[in-house]
Design a protein around this motif. Structure first.
Motif, short mmCIF file in Angstrom:
data_model
loop_
_atom_site.label_atom_id
_atom_site.label_comp_id
_atom_site.label_asym_id
_atom_site.label_seq_id
_atom_site.Cartn_x
_atom_site.Cartn_y
_atom_site.Cartn_z
N ASP A 60 0.86 -1.18 0.00
CA ASP A 60 0.00 0.00 0.00
C ASP A 60 0.90 1.23 0.00
N LYS A 61 0.89 1.96 -1.09
CA LYS A 61 1.81 3.09 -1.25
C LYS A 61 1.61 4.15 -0.17
N LYS A 62 0.39 4.37 0.23
CA LYS A 62 0.10 5.45 1.18
C LYS A 62 0.47 5.12 2.62
N THR A 63 0.27 3.87 3.00
CA THR A 63 0.45 3.52 4.41
C THR A 63 1.76 2.80 4.71
N ASP A 76 4.91 3.27 3.05
CA ASP A 76 6.14 4.02 2.76
C ASP A 76 7.09 3.23 1.86
N HIS A 78 7.29 3.93 -1.40
CA HIS A 78 7.57 4.84 -2.53
C HIS A 78 7.01 4.30 -3.84
#
Length: 339
Positions: free
Chosen positions: A272-275, A277, A279
């Motif tokens: 999950d890109k948002k949670t 980290d 990148h």
């Protein structure tokens, strides 16, 4: 005539994917597709005193699990075909030795699982064996210090960087017709990639380096087999991440192939890109291997996906080539799997 077009093969015999295993680290286990993995590790060291030994143990456990899930014994396996990212593929070598089976070590960087599936299928289709175990592994801690910097330095990672997946994905493939009515996915055809190098030399931007190779293989596959754009339910590359996936899609569109509605990337799916980290997303041999042996294979067996074009991607760099300022040659191997 099994050879088709420029660089593809269609198999005469049925190649069944009998069973798979997927073992991942705790970060992967916190990701959006965690429910599909067989084992989620709590200890990244697996009780070993080095990260390299940990990766070998990871390989060994994944191989044993795949054989067990296939209902086979070690002696039922005619060949093991596998590889990893480490120098001389030591992760796989030490992991496979306890099986006591004929071994072909392969290196395709992060495309290794696609290469293993391809070569295994060629051997089975040619009658060189009946059951083959294929796999690929990577470990965040071993890959980081070999290709980038020691973890202890705590270097800041640029936004184009990806996160090496800790895990091993393994599969038992077979040409035995006793699996005919078992509802198993079958490997139908392959397109072997060729090296594409567009001059990218930043090891922290491998999605950009690999995107042209991925696009080249996808275009060749659709051309060689004269396929309609809607033939597959899913087209999924190996570890291009968000940057590489967009670049690949742009190249395909420029060449008149629009698969944007069915195209994603394993490096995007696994984290999950948002949670988390991560990148740009996930990378490493295990990225495509565990995403396929976990999520994709199980969705196919449930009938949720019927036709998949699976394209593991690889950046064929080494720590030496990067230190010498060389660019990053890349490759992508396409494997067509259908119910």
């Amino acid at each position: 005539m099994k050879h088709v077009g420029k660089q593809s093969i269609i198999f005469e015999n049925k190649i069944y994917i009998v069973a798979t295993s997927s073992i991942v680290g705790n970060k992967e286990g916190d990701g959006p597709i965690s429910k599909y993995f067989d084992v989620i590790l709590k200890d990244m060291s697996l009780g070993e005193n080095s990260w390299e030994k940990a990766e070998s143990k990871l390989v060994e456990e994944s191989f044993k699990l795949a054989i067990k899930k296939a209902g086979m014994k070690n002696e039922d396996i005619d060949y093991v075909i596998a590889g990893d990212l480490l120098n001389q593929s030591i992760g796989t070598t030490y992991g496979v030795k306890s099986l006591g089976r004929p071994f072909l070590g392969v290196y395709g960087a992060c495309s290794t699982f696609g290469e293993s599936l391809s070569l295994g299928s060629i051997i089975l289709d040619g009658g060189g064996g009946e059951n083959i175990l294929v796999g690929a592994s990577s470990h965040f801690c071993t890959a980081e210090r070999q290709f980038r910097t020691p973890l202890e330095l705590g270097n800041q990672r640029p936004l184009t960087a990806s996160w090496t997946v800790t895990g091993d994905g393994s599969a038992v493939i077979s040409s035995n017709n006793k699996y005919e009515n078992k509802g198993l996915p079958k490997i139908k055809k392959i397109t072997t990639g060729k090296i594409v190098d567009m001059g990218i030399n930043d090891p922290n931007n491998m999605g950009a380096a690999m995107a042209p190779a991925a696009a080249d293989t996808i275009l060749t596959h659709f051309s060689d087999f004269e396929l309609n754009v809607n033939y597959y339910d899913l087209v999924i590359t190996g570890d291009l991440g968000h940057v590489g996936r967009q670049l690949t899609n742009n190249i395909l569109l420029e060449n008149g192939l629009d698969i944007s509605d069915i195209y994603t990337d394993c490096g995007i799916e696994i984290f999950d890109k948002k949670t988390q980290d991560t990148h740009c997303g996930g990378s490493g041999c295990a990225c495509s291997a565990v995403t396929f042996t976990g999520m994709i294979y199980k969705k196919m067996c449930k009938g949720e996906i019927l036709k998949v074009l699976f394209i593991p991607t690889g950046a064929l760099l080494s720590s030496t080539s990067i230190q010498q300022g060389q660019s990053i040659p890349s490759i992508a191997h396409a494997v067509a799997i259908e119910m």
